[in-house]
Design a protein around this motif. Structure first.
Motif, PDB file in Angstrom:
ATOM      1  N   UNK A   1       0.808  -1.227   0.000  1.00  0.00           N
ATOM      2  CA  UNK A   1       0.000   0.000   0.000  1.00  0.00           C
ATOM      3  C   UNK A   1       0.836   1.270   0.000  1.00  0.00           C
ATOM      4  N   UNK A   2       2.137   1.137  -0.199  1.00  0.00           N
ATOM      5  CA  UNK A   2       2.979   2.321  -0.313  1.00  0.00           C
ATOM      6  C   UNK A   2       3.236   2.597  -1.790  1.00  0.00           C
ATOM      7  N   UNK A   3       3.441   3.856  -2.133  1.00  0.00           N
ATOM      8  CA  UNK A   3       3.575   4.243  -3.536  1.00  0.00           C
ATOM      9  C   UNK A   3       4.946   4.841  -3.799  1.00  0.00           C
ATOM     10  N   UNK A   4       5.594   4.294  -4.819  1.00  0.00           N
ATOM     11  CA  UNK A   4       6.929   4.692  -5.226  1.00  0.00           C
ATOM     12  C   UNK A   4       6.871   5.373  -6.581  1.00  0.00           C
ATOM     13  N   UNK A   5       7.560   6.499  -6.710  1.00  0.00           N
ATOM     14  CA  UNK A   5       7.712   7.193  -7.984  1.00  0.00           C
ATOM     15  C   UNK A   5       9.188   7.153  -8.350  1.00  0.00           C
ATOM     16  N   UNK A   6       9.501   6.669  -9.553  1.00  0.00           N
ATOM     17  CA  UNK A   6      10.889   6.545  -9.983  1.00  0.00           C
ATOM     18  C   UNK A   6      11.066   7.242 -11.313  1.00  0.00           C
ATOM     19  N   UNK A   7      12.136   8.022 -11.425  1.00  0.00           N
ATOM     20  CA  UNK A   7      12.463   8.659 -12.697  1.00  0.00           C
ATOM     21  C   UNK A   7      13.389   7.755 -13.496  1.00  0.00           C
ATOM     22  N   UNK A   8      13.237   7.789 -14.820  1.00  0.00           N
ATOM     23  CA  UNK A   8      14.068   6.939 -15.661  1.00  0.00           C
ATOM     24  C   UNK A   8      13.855   5.473 -15.379  1.00  0.00           C
ATOM     25  N   UNK A   9      12.589   5.095 -15.197  1.00  0.00           N
ATOM     26  CA  UNK A   9      12.299   3.739 -14.738  1.00  0.00           C
ATOM     27  C   UNK A   9      11.978   2.728 -15.816  1.00  0.00           C
ATOM     28  N   UNK A  10      12.296   3.014 -17.063  1.00  0.00           N
ATOM     29  CA  UNK A  10      11.908   2.085 -18.122  1.00  0.00           C
ATOM     30  C   UNK A  10      12.853   0.911 -18.284  1.00  0.00           C
ATOM     31  N   UNK A  11      14.034   1.006 -17.672  1.00  0.00           N
ATOM     32  CA  UNK A  11      15.026  -0.072 -17.827  1.00  0.00           C
ATOM     33  C   UNK A  11      16.095   0.071 -16.747  1.00  0.00           C
ATOM     34  N   UNK A  12      17.039  -0.854 -16.739  1.00  0.00           N
ATOM     35  CA  UNK A  12      18.229  -0.731 -15.902  1.00  0.00           C
ATOM     36  C   UNK A  12      17.962  -0.696 -14.413  1.00  0.00           C
ATOM     37  N   UNK A  13      18.739   0.114 -13.715  1.00  0.00           N
ATOM     38  CA  UNK A  13      18.666   0.164 -12.265  1.00  0.00           C
ATOM     39  C   UNK A  13      17.314   0.696 -11.809  1.00  0.00           C
ATOM     40  N   UNK A  14      16.785   1.701 -12.491  1.00  0.00           N
ATOM     41  CA  UNK A  14      15.488   2.254 -12.099  1.00  0.00           C
ATOM     42  C   UNK A  14      14.387   1.218 -12.124  1.00  0.00           C
ATOM     43  N   UNK A  15      14.340   0.441 -13.198  1.00  0.00           N
ATOM     44  CA  UNK A  15      13.330  -0.613 -13.299  1.00  0.00           C
ATOM     45  C   UNK A  15      13.588  -1.704 -12.261  1.00  0.00           C
ATOM     46  N   UNK A  16      14.851  -2.056 -12.052  1.00  0.00           N
ATOM     47  CA  UNK A  16      15.168  -3.096 -11.055  1.00  0.00           C
ATOM     48  C   UNK A  16      14.692  -2.683  -9.669  1.00  0.00           C
ATOM     49  N   UNK A  17      14.921  -1.422  -9.292  1.00  0.00           N
ATOM     50  CA  UNK A  17      14.459  -0.956  -7.983  1.00  0.00           C
ATOM     51  C   UNK A  17      12.940  -0.959  -7.924  1.00  0.00           C
ATOM     52  N   UNK A  18      12.292  -0.534  -9.006  1.00  0.00           N
ATOM     53  CA  UNK A  18      10.826  -0.576  -9.051  1.00  0.00           C
ATOM     54  C   UNK A  18      10.310  -1.991  -8.853  1.00  0.00           C
ATOM     55  N   UNK A  19      10.945  -2.951  -9.503  1.00  0.00           N
ATOM     56  CA  UNK A  19      10.519  -4.349  -9.368  1.00  0.00           C
ATOM     57  C   UNK A  19      10.796  -4.877  -7.964  1.00  0.00           C
TER      58      UNK A  19
END
Length: 283
Positions: A10-28
């Motif tokens: 139930x927490x919400x994360x906003x990530x910039x540059x999240x389409x690939x790489x480290x940003x996407x990995x952290x999002x996942x």
């Protein structure tokens, strides 16, 4: 894993540059712990040299059982950044976590560096970090355990790093200084401002697209090490993270994870820039 076992439910994360790489990995990584994810990125259509789009990233997050929404936009543009934050609030009810991941790199010597590359690094790295954090602050204040993680290095004034690529160094240290400044400016807000940086090269497109990319990638760890380190920070108290500049391997070691072989890179991975190996022999 039940909701009780998912510490970011139930927490919400906003990530910039999240389409690939480290940003996407952290999002996942956060999504696997229950977080909702808002991905801000420019890549709406497939890029000839880069994998994934912001829409495939959403599909990847949804595939691990989490909710996600794409915002096609440029972190340098105030309206796009505000739209990403507004989307998070309208879709999920707030913002609890910001990951300042978007970054540009150019390491040419000063006399060879084009002014437009100077502007690009300053605009994405420093301005983008400022815009996204500023837009999120009113909502982060309302969160019970808000975190802002900026992907920037500890301040290392070793002349080697200062002279290796001064403009890139200024842009990344600018991100670090913003985080440290916010940690002090908002120390009574309950928000944890921290930086996270890889101990070694990470096998992203930034590495694989280099001239010797395949060889470099074989001596680089996977983006999942950054994701696992970020998750460790996010599930902890914000007050403990506030003002910290972390190295990924050190975060995992503090959590009792010392065998990093599953992240690849071989027995002697390439140490990342800004990291003095002699200072990290303990890792």
């Amino acid at each position: 894993m039940s909701s009780e076992q998912r510490p970011l439910a139930d927490r919400t994360l906003v990530v910039s540059g999240g389409s690939r790489g480290i940003g996407l990995a952290i999002a996942l990584g956060a999504a696997k712990q229950g977080a909702n994810v808002v991905l801000l990125a420019k890549t709406a259509e497939p890029h000839p040299k880069l994998p994934g789009t912001v829409h495939t990233a959403v599909a990847d997050v949804e595939a691990v059982g989490a909710k996600a929404v794409a915002v096609v936009g440029d972190v340098r543009k105030e309206d796009d950044v505000q739209r990403a934050i507004d989307t998070a609030v309208q879709t999920f009810g707030g913002v609890d976590i910001v990951i300042n991941n978007a970054s540009a790199i150019a390491t040419e010597p000063t006399e060879a560096l084009a002014a437009k590359k100077f502007d690009l690094m300053m605009d994405i790295n420093v301005r983008g970090t400022f815009l996204l954090t500023k837009a999120a602050l009113p909502h982060l204040r309302k969160s019970a355990n808000a975190h802002v993680i900026t992907l920037a290095p500890p301040l290392n004034l070793n002349p080697h790093w200062l002279g290796a690529h001064p403009v890139y160094t200024v842009s990344k240290y600018g991100m670090t200084l913003l985080s440290l400044g916010w940690a002090e400016e908002y120390q009574d807000s309950g928000i944890g401002f921290s930086c996270l940086w890889p101990q070694t090269y990470i096998a992203t497109s930034a590495v694989t697209n280099l001239a010797d990319g395949d060889h470099l990638a074989s001596s680089s760890r996977s983006p999942e090490i950054m994701a696992d380190a970020a998750t460790q920070i996010l599930i902890g108290p914000a007050k403990d993270a506030n003002g910290q500049t972390y190295i990924d391997a050190d975060v995992l070691a503090a959590a009792g994870i010392t065998d990093l072989s599953r992240y690849g890179g071989g027995d002697d991975p390439i140490w990342d820039i800004f990291v003095d190996k002699k200072m990290n022999d303990k890792s």
